[in-house]
Design a protein around this motif. Structure first.
Motif, PDB file in Angstrom:
ATOM      1  N   LEU A 270      55.645  34.913  16.618  1.00 33.78           N
ATOM      2  CA  LEU A 270      56.447  35.902  17.320  1.00 33.78           C
ATOM      3  C   LEU A 270      57.209  36.866  16.331  1.00 33.78           C
ATOM      4  O   LEU A 270      57.762  36.217  15.531  1.00 33.78           O
ATOM      5  CB  LEU A 270      56.951  35.482  18.625  1.00 33.78           C
ATOM      6  CG  LEU A 270      56.131  34.691  19.584  1.00 33.78           C
ATOM      7  CD1 LEU A 270      57.045  34.143  20.785  1.00 33.78           C
ATOM      8  CD2 LEU A 270      54.880  35.421  20.212  1.00 33.78           C
ATOM      9  N   SER A 271      57.532  37.915  16.856  1.00 38.41           N
ATOM     10  CA  SER A 271      58.384  38.576  16.156  1.00 38.41           C
ATOM     11  C   SER A 271      59.782  38.395  16.534  1.00 38.41           C
ATOM     12  O   SER A 271      59.915  37.578  17.753  1.00 38.41           O
ATOM     13  CB  SER A 271      58.174  40.369  16.174  1.00 38.41           C
ATOM     14  OG  SER A 271      58.283  40.600  17.742  1.00 38.41           O
ATOM     15  N   GLY A 272      60.768  38.801  15.983  1.00 38.58           N
ATOM     16  CA  GLY A 272      62.334  38.538  16.492  1.00 38.58           C
ATOM     17  C   GLY A 272      62.553  39.169  17.998  1.00 38.58           C
ATOM     18  O   GLY A 272      63.214  38.483  18.751  1.00 38.58           O
ATOM     19  N   GLY A 273      61.848  40.487  18.171  1.00 40.84           N
ATOM     20  CA  GLY A 273      62.173  40.970  19.231  1.00 40.84           C
ATOM     21  C   GLY A 273      61.402  40.214  20.272  1.00 40.84           C
ATOM     22  O   GLY A 273      61.698  40.337  21.542  1.00 40.84           O
ATOM     23  N   GLU A 274      60.123  39.845  20.309  1.00 42.64           N
ATOM     24  CA  GLU A 274      59.563  39.068  21.206  1.00 42.64           C
ATOM     25  C   GLU A 274      60.116  37.892  21.456  1.00 42.64           C
ATOM     26  O   GLU A 274      60.045  37.484  22.514  1.00 42.64           O
ATOM     27  CB  GLU A 274      57.973  38.796  20.545  1.00 42.64           C
ATOM     28  CG  GLU A 274      57.304  39.916  20.702  1.00 42.64           C
ATOM     29  CD  GLU A 274      55.798  39.891  19.793  1.00 42.64           C
ATOM     30  OE1 GLU A 274      54.891  40.840  19.803  1.00 42.64           O
ATOM     31  OE2 GLU A 274      55.858  38.918  19.129  1.00 42.64           O
ATOM     32  N   ALA A 275      60.694  37.143  20.553  1.00 43.62           N
ATOM     33  CA  ALA A 275      61.369  35.856  20.437  1.00 43.62           C
ATOM     34  C   ALA A 275      62.709  36.145  21.680  1.00 43.62           C
ATOM     35  O   ALA A 275      63.223  35.261  22.503  1.00 43.62           O
ATOM     36  CB  ALA A 275      62.011  35.045  19.265  1.00 43.62           C
ATOM     37  N   ARG A 276      63.378  37.099  21.379  1.00 40.20           N
ATOM     38  CA  ARG A 276      64.494  37.573  22.204  1.00 40.20           C
ATOM     39  C   ARG A 276      64.184  37.741  23.690  1.00 40.20           C
ATOM     40  O   ARG A 276      64.866  37.425  24.505  1.00 40.20           O
ATOM     41  CB  ARG A 276      65.304  38.654  21.807  1.00 40.20           C
ATOM     42  CG  ARG A 276      65.665  38.404  20.301  1.00 40.20           C
ATOM     43  CD  ARG A 276      66.860  39.528  20.143  1.00 40.20           C
ATOM     44  NE  ARG A 276      67.264  39.563  18.585  1.00 40.20           N
ATOM     45  CZ  ARG A 276      68.189  40.194  17.924  1.00 40.20           C
ATOM     46  NH1 ARG A 276      68.803  41.010  18.595  1.00 40.20           N
ATOM     47  NH2 ARG A 276      68.517  39.850  16.679  1.00 40.20           N
ATOM     48  N   ARG A 277      63.049  38.356  24.065  1.00 37.59           N
ATOM     49  CA  ARG A 277      62.532  38.567  25.322  1.00 37.59           C
ATOM     50  C   ARG A 277      62.282  37.396  26.096  1.00 37.59           C
ATOM     51  O   ARG A 277      62.589  37.158  27.097  1.00 37.59           O
ATOM     52  CB  ARG A 277      61.427  39.585  25.323  1.00 37.59           C
ATOM     53  CG  ARG A 277      61.830  41.108  24.994  1.00 37.59           C
ATOM     54  CD  ARG A 277      60.585  42.026  25.121  1.00 37.59           C
ATOM     55  NE  ARG A 277      60.043  42.205  23.533  1.00 37.59           N
ATOM     56  CZ  ARG A 277      58.846  42.836  23.398  1.00 37.59           C
ATOM     57  NH1 ARG A 277      58.310  43.289  24.297  1.00 37.59           N
ATOM     58  NH2 ARG A 277      58.708  43.092  22.114  1.00 37.59           N
ATOM     59  N   ILE A 278      61.701  36.354  25.238  1.00 36.48           N
ATOM     60  CA  ILE A 278      61.306  34.824  25.837  1.00 36.48           C
ATOM     61  C   ILE A 278      62.844  34.382  26.243  1.00 36.48           C
ATOM     62  O   ILE A 278      62.591  33.782  27.193  1.00 36.48           O
ATOM     63  CB  ILE A 278      60.651  34.248  25.080  1.00 36.48           C
ATOM     64  CG1 ILE A 278      59.033  34.805  24.862  1.00 36.48           C
ATOM     65  CG2 ILE A 278      60.431  32.874  25.249  1.00 36.48           C
ATOM     66  CD1 ILE A 278      58.201  34.072  23.974  1.00 36.48           C
ATOM     67  N   GLY A 279      63.808  34.602  25.365  1.00 39.07           N
ATOM     68  CA  GLY A 279      65.145  33.890  25.636  1.00 39.07           C
ATOM     69  C   GLY A 279      65.595  34.649  26.922  1.00 39.07           C
ATOM     70  O   GLY A 279      66.283  34.131  27.764  1.00 39.07           O
ATOM     71  N   LEU A 280      65.560  35.838  26.910  1.00 37.22           N
ATOM     72  CA  LEU A 280      66.104  36.660  28.035  1.00 37.22           C
ATOM     73  C   LEU A 280      65.429  36.372  29.331  1.00 37.22           C
ATOM     74  O   LEU A 280      66.036  35.908  30.412  1.00 37.22           O
ATOM     75  CB  LEU A 280      65.889  38.201  27.913  1.00 37.22           C
ATOM     76  CG  LEU A 280      66.224  39.057  29.022  1.00 37.22           C
ATOM     77  CD1 LEU A 280      67.608  38.928  29.339  1.00 37.22           C
ATOM     78  CD2 LEU A 280      65.986  40.581  28.929  1.00 37.22           C
TER      79      LEU A 280
END
Length: 576
Positions: free
Chosen positions: A494-504
């Motif tokens: 995953l990209s960094g942005g995609e990982a952050r959205r999963i965290g959100l």
């Protein structure tokens, strides 16, 4: 309870530290006291029956060989001997089973204490550790103490009780043999004590080397893709080979000490048994007479049968003494990794309690930050001094400022991860705080599995809805299996942005009263950013959101902007 308390590592406190480590090892098995007593009773009972077994064999030899008693007449004694052998076998199995249960309980307690200690250290401390080395605390160090409970502890009880019973029985029939036992027995524990010091030091070094190799190897496995990308795969093989060689050298040193000590101890025990045989042989040949009459063949066989058994518990204790050394070495390694880390913090870095939860007035701010001074963990200077902030219910706040101004540090302090050096943070009683950082940890598994960490019982419908709000579905619907697509550890794939959205999305499932979001819109295109903020505003209506951001769209989305300047002073400003 803590793993170990902080004890200075000086010569004056070495004995106290050793005693403390032994008390800690004993406390690990506190939940299996009954099994410990059962194992001890089984071992001692088997040792006591050993005397009866030797007496039965000696009587049979004396009666059949010397006195020519018919075998049929000795039938009851044969039956007794068979019964004793059966009972001793059952007691041996019972002792091993009970000792194994004690070891399992202690290993579970060790892993529970280590895990609790790691949780107390918090995520900021864990970021700076080697996960492979910490994993050894739960694996290899747990295995290192298994032999202590399954082997050393039962034998320690046996060596106190059984030799004394044998000594008393032998003294009753021949006091000379008893004196030989009495004067030769101290040689074994004396040599065992000398060897034990070296064995413990070697075991500690071996465990430390194994932990370092595990950490080195685990870190390289996690970064294997990056190493291949930069063509450093072959170069890293040399480092792994060197770490493995260090483990081999340390392990061979431990084995050398073990084999040497076992050989010497067997030598002393064999010489002692030979002394008994020599004494009895000289008596039978008429070359020595310390009694009014020559001992019978039965008496001699009784003493000879019990001679090796008298030293057997001492030999077993010597063999398992290395288990004790390994357990103490494991305790020392646990202390080194989990206790000394605290003592390494200098006096001027003593910090106050992170968060105070107080019953405040109903209409008071839900969170009050009062003149706090914050310093990121591991940094050498403060990033914020005298920073104050009131957070009311239902607000949408944007925390902005140049890189390094302390945005992430403020969020970590509000989340309770980073205690303030000065000032205090007051959270109204009952307020639940959730934090989504820039680098959410994602486990190997499906995206849905990673989301369900926040709520294992969440329905598929709610999971899908939250994924839509966090814009996870924006990319997940294009994956082969949607939310069931498997990703690698730490979000590999995953990209960094995609990982952050999963965290959100994971945080949204927790549904806290205060959302702390660290750059949730970073790496997003403008349209996706607007969609995310619009969905977030709808989903968090009535809740409070504090978002660290650099984006203009996010600043306009917020009701209030808190600006952190690059210097150590901070001020707040409202959006017009």
């Amino acid at each position: 309870m803590p793993v170990l308390s902080d004890v200075p590592h000086s010569g004056d406190t070495l004995l106290q530290q050793r005693r403390q480590q032994q008390q800690w090892l004993a406390s690990l098995a506190a939940g299996a006291r009954s099994q410990q007593r059962l194992a001890a009773l089984a071992v001692c009972g088997s040792g006591a029956l050993l005397i009866l077994q030797a007496a039965a064999i000696a009587w049979l030899i004396q009666s059949i060989v010397v006195e020519r008693v018919a075998i049929v007449q000795a039938g009851p004694v044969f039956g007794l001997l068979a019964l004793v052998l059966l009972v001793r076998s059952l007691l041996g199995g019972l002792a091993q089973s009970a000792a194994g249960d004690v070891a399992d309980t202690a290993k579970l307690a060790l892993r529970g204490q280590v895990y609790q200690r790691l949780m107390e250290r918090g995520p900021l401390w864990l970021r700076r550790q080697r996960t492979g080395e910490l994993g050894e605390l739960l694996l290899a160090h747990g295995d290192a103490i298994e032999g202590y409970y399954a082997g050393f502890q039962p034998v320690r009880v046996e060596v106190v009780v059984v030799p004394l019973l044998i000594l008393a029985a032998v003294a009753y029939v021949d006091w000379v043999v008893a004196l030989i036992f009495l004067f030769t027995a101290p040689l074994v524990p004396f040599f065992m004590m000398l060897v034990g010091w070296g064995a413990e030091a070697a075991g500690r070094a071996q465990l430390g080397e194994l932990a370092r190799m595990s950490g080195h190897f685990a870190d390289r496995i996690k970064g294997l893709g990056l190493l291949r990308l930069y063509g450093q795969g072959e170069a890293e093989l040399g480092g792994i080979e060197q770490a493995a060689e260090g483990v081999r050298v340390r392990t061979m040193k431990v084995l050398r000490i073990a084999f040497l000590s076992s050989t010497v101890l067997e030598f002393f025990a064999s010489v002692s048994v030979a002394m008994v045989a020599l004494y009895l042989g000289l008596n039978y040949l008429g070359m020595m007479s310390l009694h009014a009459t020559v001992p019978t063949l039965g008496t001699g066989m009784f003493c000879l049968l019990l001679a090796p058994e008298f030293y057997a518990p001492l030999r077993r204790l010597a063999a398992h003494y290395h288990d004790r050394a390994n357990a103490l070495a494991a305790a020392s390694e646990v202390e080194r990794l989990l206790v000394e880390e605290v003592s390494s913090v200098s006096a001027n870095e003593v910090i106050s309690a992170p968060v105070s939860i107080e019953p405040v007035q109903r209409h008071a701010p839900m969170v009050q930050v009062q003149a706090v001074t914050l310093r990121p963990q591991g940094a050498h200077h403060d990033v914020l001094t005298g920073f104050s902030l009131d957070i009311a219910e239902g607000q949408r706040l944007a925390l902005v400022g140049p890189s390094g101004s302390g945005k992430s540090t403020v969020l970590e302090a509000l989340a309770g991860w980073l205690p303030p050096r000065e000032g205090r943070i007051i959270v109204r009683d009952g307020v639940r705080i959730g934090y989504a950082g820039q680098r959410p940890y994602l486990f190997h598994g499906s995206i849905a599995d990673n989301l369900r960490l926040a709520d294992p019982a969440v329905s598929n419908a709610r999971l899908q809805a939250v994924a839509e709000v966090a814009q996870v579905m924006h990319f997940a619907r294009h994956l082969p299996q949607g939310l069931d697509t498997v990703i690698g550890e730490r979000g590999f794939g995953l990209s960094g942005g995609e990982a952050r959205r999963i965290g959100l999305a994971r945080l949204l499932l927790r549904d806290p009263d205060l959302f702390l979001l660290d750059e949730p819109t970073a790496f997003l295109d403008p349209q996706t950013e607007r969609d995310l903020l619009q969905a977030l505003a709808s989903h968090t209506r009535g809740r409070t959101v504090l978002m660290a951001t650099h984006g203009e769209v996010a600043m306009r989305w917020a009701d209030k902007v808190i600006t952190l300047p690059a210097n150590v002073n901070a001020h707040t400003g409202e959006r017009a």
